[in-house]
Design a protein around this motif. Structure first.
Motif, mmCIF file in Angstrom:
data_model
loop_
_atom_site.group_PDB
_atom_site.id
_atom_site.type_symbol
_atom_site.label_atom_id
_atom_site.label_comp_id
_atom_site.label_asym_id
_atom_site.label_seq_id
_atom_site.Cartn_x
_atom_site.Cartn_y
_atom_site.Cartn_z
ATOM 1 N N GLY A 33 0.802 -1.224 0.000
ATOM 2 C CA GLY A 33 0.000 0.000 0.000
ATOM 3 C C GLY A 33 0.828 1.263 0.000
ATOM 4 N N ALA A 34 1.991 1.232 -0.659
ATOM 5 C CA ALA A 34 2.873 2.403 -0.662
ATOM 6 C C ALA A 34 2.397 3.498 -1.600
ATOM 7 N N TYR A 35 1.463 3.160 -2.494
ATOM 8 C CA TYR A 35 0.970 4.141 -3.470
ATOM 9 C C TYR A 35 -0.533 4.320 -3.342
ATOM 10 N N ALA A 117 3.461 14.301 2.711
ATOM 11 C CA ALA A 117 3.088 13.016 2.101
ATOM 12 C C ALA A 117 2.748 12.001 3.184
ATOM 13 N N MET A 118 1.653 11.300 3.002
ATOM 14 C CA MET A 118 1.201 10.318 3.982
ATOM 15 C C MET A 118 1.784 8.927 3.725
ATOM 16 N N ARG A 119 2.487 8.777 2.608
ATOM 17 C CA ARG A 119 3.087 7.496 2.252
ATOM 18 C C ARG A 119 4.501 7.731 1.753
ATOM 19 N N TYR A 226 3.898 8.326 8.690
ATOM 20 C CA TYR A 226 4.325 9.427 7.837
ATOM 21 C C TYR A 226 3.339 10.589 7.869
ATOM 22 N N GLY A 227 3.800 11.725 7.387
ATOM 23 C CA GLY A 227 2.950 12.906 7.284
ATOM 24 C C GLY A 227 3.222 13.919 8.370
ATOM 25 N N LEU A 228 2.498 15.026 8.303
ATOM 26 C CA LEU A 228 2.605 16.078 9.306
ATOM 27 C C LEU A 228 1.970 15.627 10.611
ATOM 28 N N SER A 256 -4.932 26.081 11.867
ATOM 29 C CA SER A 256 -4.768 25.765 10.452
ATOM 30 C C SER A 256 -5.971 24.965 9.981
ATOM 31 N N PRO A 257 -6.414 25.203 8.734
ATOM 32 C CA PRO A 257 -7.567 24.471 8.216
ATOM 33 C C PRO A 257 -7.195 23.068 7.738
ATOM 34 N N ILE A 258 -6.277 22.406 8.444
ATOM 35 C CA ILE A 258 -5.879 21.054 8.077
ATOM 36 C C ILE A 258 -6.934 20.083 8.579
ATOM 37 N N VAL A 259 -7.401 19.228 7.693
ATOM 38 C CA VAL A 259 -8.454 18.293 8.074
ATOM 39 C C VAL A 259 -7.843 17.048 8.683
ATOM 40 N N THR A 260 -8.685 16.257 9.305
ATOM 41 C CA THR A 260 -8.224 15.028 9.926
ATOM 42 C C THR A 260 -7.765 14.047 8.861
ATOM 43 N N SER A 261 -6.703 13.337 9.159
ATOM 44 C CA SER A 261 -6.168 12.367 8.211
ATOM 45 C C SER A 261 -7.141 11.223 7.988
ATOM 46 N N PRO A 262 -7.210 10.709 6.744
ATOM 47 C CA PRO A 262 -7.980 9.493 6.521
ATOM 48 C C PRO A 262 -7.293 8.341 7.230
ATOM 49 N N PRO A 263 -7.974 7.237 7.510
ATOM 50 C CA PRO A 263 -7.346 6.119 8.191
ATOM 51 C C PRO A 263 -6.068 5.698 7.463
ATOM 52 N N LEU A 264 -4.980 5.539 8.213
ATOM 53 C CA LEU A 264 -3.685 5.287 7.605
ATOM 54 C C LEU A 264 -3.668 3.990 6.811
ATOM 55 N N LEU A 265 -4.465 3.014 7.217
ATOM 56 C CA LEU A 265 -4.447 1.725 6.534
ATOM 57 C C LEU A 265 -5.305 1.717 5.283
ATOM 58 N N ASP A 266 -6.116 2.750 5.096
ATOM 59 C CA ASP A 266 -6.995 2.806 3.926
ATOM 60 C C ASP A 266 -6.223 3.464 2.781
ATOM 61 N N ILE A 267 -5.348 2.692 2.171
ATOM 62 C CA ILE A 267 -4.444 3.284 1.189
ATOM 63 C C ILE A 267 -4.540 2.590 -0.161
ATOM 64 N N SER A 268 -5.622 1.908 -0.384
ATOM 65 C CA SER A 268 -5.806 1.274 -1.687
ATOM 66 C C SER A 268 -6.217 2.319 -2.713
#
Length: 271
Positions: A33-35, A117-119, A226-228, A256-268
């Motif tokens: 799931g690196a991409y 980058a989250m990945r 990974y990521g901020l 900051s208007p940064i939204v919550t990250s999507p689940p880290l494992l949901d990377i398909s």
């Protein structure tokens, strides 16, 4: 000259495309799931803008170094030993430039896009700010004042960044004793981690010895997130490049208007 450079750039692009393709296949076969489709597209869009900025600011960068080289009390000859000295000096300067980019908010405004980058994959290496060329030459002025040839400085910095492309991957594990001297994918994964133990560690470009000397080295001991630290930022390349400057000029205490990250494992890849 143009006829020589053109094919060279094509070969480099073919090598880069081949390595990225190989990593995508590795990620798919190993189910790593690196991409992720949207993030990869945003990485490439940021890269396209960065390539344009290189042409835009190339004259400024070189003229800056040439000007200060003209102020040097002596000039070193263009030899193999001088190039080696310049390369090591540029790597040492890069360490402090990179470290300052994490610790000083105005420089973090330029650098933040790279850590959003989250990945971790080879395309993430190209999340580079379109305006970074405005500040990077300033850090290499000391090398010019020491008499190092401006073209050697530019080539050394370019090779430094080219080497770092290879560090942005999870396909390469620990490399044993090599990690005592060289920056490696494992060391650089640590640098991109938002885990508390990994924050502001491993600033080296080619050599990791600077981190070991100045107390910023951290081995990879736990799974990297990974990521901020604030989470997912955006897939919009303009937002990615400009958000650091927006945050820089915000009044103290504003969010900051940064939204919550999507689940880290949901990377398909998205359907």
């Amino acid at each position: 000259m143009k006829n020589d450079i053109g094919p060279y750039r094509i070969y480099v692009l073919l090598v880069v495309a081949g390595l990225i393709s190989a990593e995508i296949i590795w990620s798919w076969k190993k189910d790593k799931g690196a991409y992720h489709v949207k993030e990869t597209v945003s990485n490439l869009a940021v890269f396209a803008g960065f390539q344009f900025s290189k042409y835009l600011f190339a004259g400024y960068q070189l003229s800056m170094l040439v000007f200060f080289a003209g102020l040097a009390p002596f000039r070193l000859p263009q030899s193999g030993w001088v190039f080696l000295l310049t390369f090591i000096t540029a790597d040492f300067i890069y360490y402090w430039f990179h470290r300052a980019s994490h610790l000083w908010k105005p420089l973090w405004a330029f650098h933040m896009v790279h850590h959003s980058a989250m990945r971790m994959n080879l395309t993430a290496a190209y999340r580079l700010n379109w305006f970074s060329a405005l500040v990077s030459p300033l850090f290499f002025i000391p090398a010019a004042l020491l008499g190092m040839p401006p073209d050697f400085i530019v080539i050394s910095y370019s090779l430094n960044l080219a080497y770092q492309f290879l560090l942005h991957t999870e396909a390469v594990g620990r490399l044993g004793s090599v990690e005592k001297v060289m920056d490696t994918p494992s060391s650089h994964r640590v640098h991109h981690g938002s885990n508390p133990i990994y924050i502001d560690k491993n600033f080296g470009g080619v050599l990791i010895i600077w981190d070991r000397l100045f107390g910023t080295y951290q081995p990879e001991t736990e799974k990297v997130v990974y990521g901020l630290t604030t989470g997912f930022l955006s897939h919009n390349p303009f937002m990615l490049v400009l958000q650091g400057f927006i945050d820089w000029f915000k009044p103290a205490g504003s969010k900051s208007p940064i939204v919550t990250s999507p689940p880290l494992l949901d990377i398909s890849p998205e359907k």
